[in-house]
Enzyme design. Sequence first.
Site, PDB file in Angstrom:
ATOM      1  N   PHE A 271      39.946  42.076  57.825  1.00 44.10           N
ATOM      2  CA  PHE A 271      40.151  43.192  57.315  1.00 44.10           C
ATOM      3  C   PHE A 271      40.638  43.839  58.762  1.00 44.10           C
ATOM      4  O   PHE A 271      40.601  43.493  59.880  1.00 44.10           O
ATOM      5  CB  PHE A 271      38.674  44.035  57.262  1.00 44.10           C
ATOM      6  CG  PHE A 271      38.076  43.869  55.776  1.00 44.10           C
ATOM      7  CD1 PHE A 271      38.007  44.774  55.103  1.00 44.10           C
ATOM      8  CD2 PHE A 271      37.615  42.755  55.437  1.00 44.10           C
ATOM      9  CE1 PHE A 271      37.489  45.100  53.575  1.00 44.10           C
ATOM     10  CE2 PHE A 271      37.271  42.483  53.823  1.00 44.10           C
ATOM     11  CZ  PHE A 271      37.224  43.716  53.133  1.00 44.10           C
TER      12      PHE A 271
ATOM     13  N   ALA B 140      26.661  34.205  37.865  1.00 44.39           N
ATOM     14  CA  ALA B 140      25.795  33.215  38.726  1.00 44.39           C
ATOM     15  C   ALA B 140      24.365  33.819  38.866  1.00 44.39           C
ATOM     16  O   ALA B 140      23.343  33.146  39.350  1.00 44.39           O
ATOM     17  CB  ALA B 140      26.463  33.004  39.942  1.00 44.39           C
TER      18      ALA B 140
ATOM     19  N   ARG C  67      37.130  31.782  36.755  1.00 41.12           N
ATOM     20  CA  ARG C  67      36.539  32.254  35.453  1.00 41.12           C
ATOM     21  C   ARG C  67      37.117  33.521  35.090  1.00 41.12           C
ATOM     22  O   ARG C  67      37.893  33.883  35.576  1.00 41.12           O
ATOM     23  CB  ARG C  67      34.987  32.588  35.889  1.00 41.12           C
ATOM     24  CG  ARG C  67      33.964  31.781  36.329  1.00 41.12           C
ATOM     25  CD  ARG C  67      32.676  32.127  36.652  1.00 41.12           C
ATOM     26  NE  ARG C  67      32.788  32.859  37.915  1.00 41.12           N
ATOM     27  CZ  ARG C  67      32.134  33.637  38.260  1.00 41.12           C
ATOM     28  NH1 ARG C  67      30.914  33.947  37.685  1.00 41.12           N
ATOM     29  NH2 ARG C  67      32.109  34.277  39.642  1.00 41.12           N
TER      30      ARG C  67
ATOM     31  N   THR D 119      39.865  36.303  45.850  1.00 45.27           N
ATOM     32  CA  THR D 119      41.075  36.353  46.604  1.00 45.27           C
ATOM     33  C   THR D 119      41.291  35.182  47.520  1.00 45.27           C
ATOM     34  O   THR D 119      42.456  34.866  47.649  1.00 45.27           O
ATOM     35  CB  THR D 119      40.660  37.611  47.479  1.00 45.27           C
ATOM     36  OG1 THR D 119      40.393  38.723  46.491  1.00 45.27           O
ATOM     37  CG2 THR D 119      42.069  38.050  48.370  1.00 45.27           C
TER      38      THR D 119
ATOM     39  N   TRP E 235      45.187  38.669  51.790  1.00 43.19           N
ATOM     40  CA  TRP E 235      45.146  39.737  51.016  1.00 43.19           C
ATOM     41  C   TRP E 235      46.334  40.474  51.591  1.00 43.19           C
ATOM     42  O   TRP E 235      47.242  41.062  50.560  1.00 43.19           O
ATOM     43  CB  TRP E 235      43.976  40.669  51.340  1.00 43.19           C
ATOM     44  CG  TRP E 235      43.671  41.996  50.541  1.00 43.19           C
ATOM     45  CD1 TRP E 235      43.191  41.986  49.520  1.00 43.19           C
ATOM     46  CD2 TRP E 235      44.156  43.297  51.155  1.00 43.19           C
ATOM     47  NE1 TRP E 235      43.458  43.423  48.962  1.00 43.19           N
ATOM     48  CE2 TRP E 235      44.143  43.959  49.939  1.00 43.19           C
ATOM     49  CE3 TRP E 235      45.057  43.603  52.338  1.00 43.19           C
ATOM     50  CZ2 TRP E 235      44.466  45.417  50.158  1.00 43.19           C
ATOM     51  CZ3 TRP E 235      45.138  45.010  52.259  1.00 43.19           C
ATOM     52  CH2 TRP E 235      44.925  45.948  51.246  1.00 43.19           C
TER      53      TRP E 235
ATOM     54  N   LYS F  17      33.382  46.753  39.359  1.00 42.11           N
ATOM     55  CA  LYS F  17      34.243  46.055  39.991  1.00 42.11           C
ATOM     56  C   LYS F  17      35.749  46.670  39.675  1.00 42.11           C
ATOM     57  O   LYS F  17      36.606  46.542  40.403  1.00 42.11           O
ATOM     58  CB  LYS F  17      34.558  44.552  39.559  1.00 42.11           C
ATOM     59  CG  LYS F  17      33.608  43.742  40.313  1.00 42.11           C
ATOM     60  CD  LYS F  17      33.646  42.296  39.979  1.00 42.11           C
ATOM     61  CE  LYS F  17      32.626  41.432  40.507  1.00 42.11           C
ATOM     62  NZ  LYS F  17      32.849  39.780  40.142  1.00 42.11           N
TER      63      LYS F  17
ATOM     64  N   LYS G 141      35.787  36.577  47.596  1.00 46.24           N
ATOM     65  CA  LYS G 141      35.706  34.988  47.120  1.00 46.24           C
ATOM     66  C   LYS G 141      37.038  34.751  46.311  1.00 46.24           C
ATOM     67  O   LYS G 141      37.435  33.645  46.423  1.00 46.24           O
ATOM     68  CB  LYS G 141      34.383  34.796  46.512  1.00 46.24           C
ATOM     69  CG  LYS G 141      34.044  33.478  46.339  1.00 46.24           C
ATOM     70  CD  LYS G 141      32.506  32.975  45.900  1.00 46.24           C
ATOM     71  CE  LYS G 141      32.073  33.652  44.550  1.00 46.24           C
ATOM     72  NZ  LYS G 141      31.644  35.180  44.595  1.00 46.24           N
TER      73      LYS G 141
ATOM     74  N   PHE H  90      28.812  34.606  42.975  1.00 46.15           N
ATOM     75  CA  PHE H  90      28.144  35.253  44.231  1.00 46.15           C
ATOM     76  C   PHE H  90      27.866  34.396  45.417  1.00 46.15           C
ATOM     77  O   PHE H  90      28.922  33.558  45.663  1.00 46.15           O
ATOM     78  CB  PHE H  90      26.605  35.590  43.426  1.00 46.15           C
ATOM     79  CG  PHE H  90      26.825  36.676  42.431  1.00 46.15           C
ATOM     80  CD1 PHE H  90      27.357  37.841  42.815  1.00 46.15           C
ATOM     81  CD2 PHE H  90      26.308  36.455  41.236  1.00 46.15           C
ATOM     82  CE1 PHE H  90      27.602  38.987  41.791  1.00 46.15           C
ATOM     83  CE2 PHE H  90      26.546  37.408  40.200  1.00 46.15           C
ATOM     84  CZ  PHE H  90      27.228  38.882  40.578  1.00 46.15           C
TER      85      PHE H  90
END
Length: 557
Positions: free
Chosen positions: A381, A273, A94, A73, A410, A105, A71, A301
């Site tokens: 991906f 969240a 954030r 990214t 990405w 993470k 999200k 999230f």
Amino acid sequence: MASDIEIARAAELQPIAAIAERAGIPAQALHPYGKHIAKVDTGEIPGFAERPDGRLILVTAISPTPAGEGKTTTTVGLGDGLTRIGKRSMIALREPSLGPCFGVKGGAAGGGYAQIVPMEQINLHFTGDFHAITSAHNLLAALIDNHIYWGNGLGLDSRAIAWRRVMDMNDRALRAIVSSLGGAGNGFPREDGFDITVASEVMAIFCLATDLDDLEARLGRIVVGRRRDKSPVTAQDLKATGAMSVLLKDAVMPNLVQSLEGTPAFVHGGPFANIAHGCNSVIATRAALKLADYVVTEAGFGADLGAEKFFDIKCRKAGLKPQAAVVVATVRALKMHGGAAKDALGQEDLAALQGGLANLARHVENIGKFGVPAIVAINNFTTDTPAEHELIGRYCRETLGVEAVICRHWAEGGAGTEELAHKVVALAESGQADFAPLYPDAMPLWDKLETIAREIYGAAGLSADAKVRARFAELEAAGHGDLPVCVAKTQYSFSADPALRGAPSGHIVPVRELRLSAGAGFVVAICGDIMTMPGLPRQPAAERIHIDAAGRIEGLF
């Protein structure tokens, strides 16, 4: 391909003054933190308040899985994509918490060629905002115990103190403690505990306040506990708000950084969240809207948590009108929602993908319940197949009535989101948006929570014991019935059971506790086994983070 930290380290960052100039921020409004970070005093920007607002775009996602969705990214990639197609854009995110950075993470500044930088500083301490929030919160905790020690003139019932301490780290051992042990000189022993800083009401206030004066007023309304007659005692009663505001006065200025491609980004505030309202600060979002034609922000999230709270709490309280929403999904995560095993996600599996599309469908449909048009972004991906992409695209067009766009940010940065950027612009300018919260202010608290459970989670209803039901009635009687509800529950499922993936329906949402956040302006409903102080995983990311022989930080990603 290079790792996230290698990509970030190799980037040639522009001086923060150049980024500010691109955003229309004059030098006198900057408070630099080194070469590439600055706080922005919007009061020093001429004619700032009179500027028209740009368009607000929300990036949200399907329910998270270990397969990943991307999200942040996508938020960064879309901001860069909008810049590439000639739009004046800003990103509003954030701040990362040290808890997940050292827990699961290992970092939260985007990934690949869609990152905000300087990545290391953003992930580690940054401008000290979280430390200021932690200190302000714990100052109030210290003043409570000090007040009781010196005679308790306000008559606080020590059994009914609602203000726990906080720290910005996952530490399950501190969830429940006994404080003030060691003799009379240390105060009166009582049960206590810690939450993570991102769950602090001070964090929520910080992110919902419109300016420093509003911040101080909200801090004063914090209810820290009750007297024996059940009347509330507030931070204002304890004369705490002035000192708390002093600790936060610099932190309230939004932090300006940049993407790898030089798109300006505000990174400010950071409630989770799943246990809080999951959005960056109102101050930063409003500032970005005055400075850009398009502002891309995210909510934490899945859309059932972050987007619902963004709409029902942040937009309701701040008067924001989002023009479009992007729902991020990956083929891998959708297959996991359809029952595929994690070690089989790299193989084409159209049956599992078809089963997982129910999760995407519910999130897209939920966005529509707020009157906001949606578009789906498939974060690509290398293991994805053309047949899988075609299945998602056809399902979105024919069943959901929305577009699905394959995004390669990405690997390609903003070039990988140009198509998404064009379609988001068209959607935002279409006039389709007619935003409205899910429920009215006047609805009773129980009905508000039940509306969220039925409409957003697909639940059959709520369950709560007599004590929790009495708390609903008590808050209504005390005049708090007009507040929105902030649900704290697992992020992994529409239900309160993290193992129920996909789109479960007909379940019951168990309400374990109800907490008043009078200063933030909402009521927190804690559902299921969710914890407001997370624990570290079996193999925390902290085990991989270190300084190498050249003095560089390794292990962040």
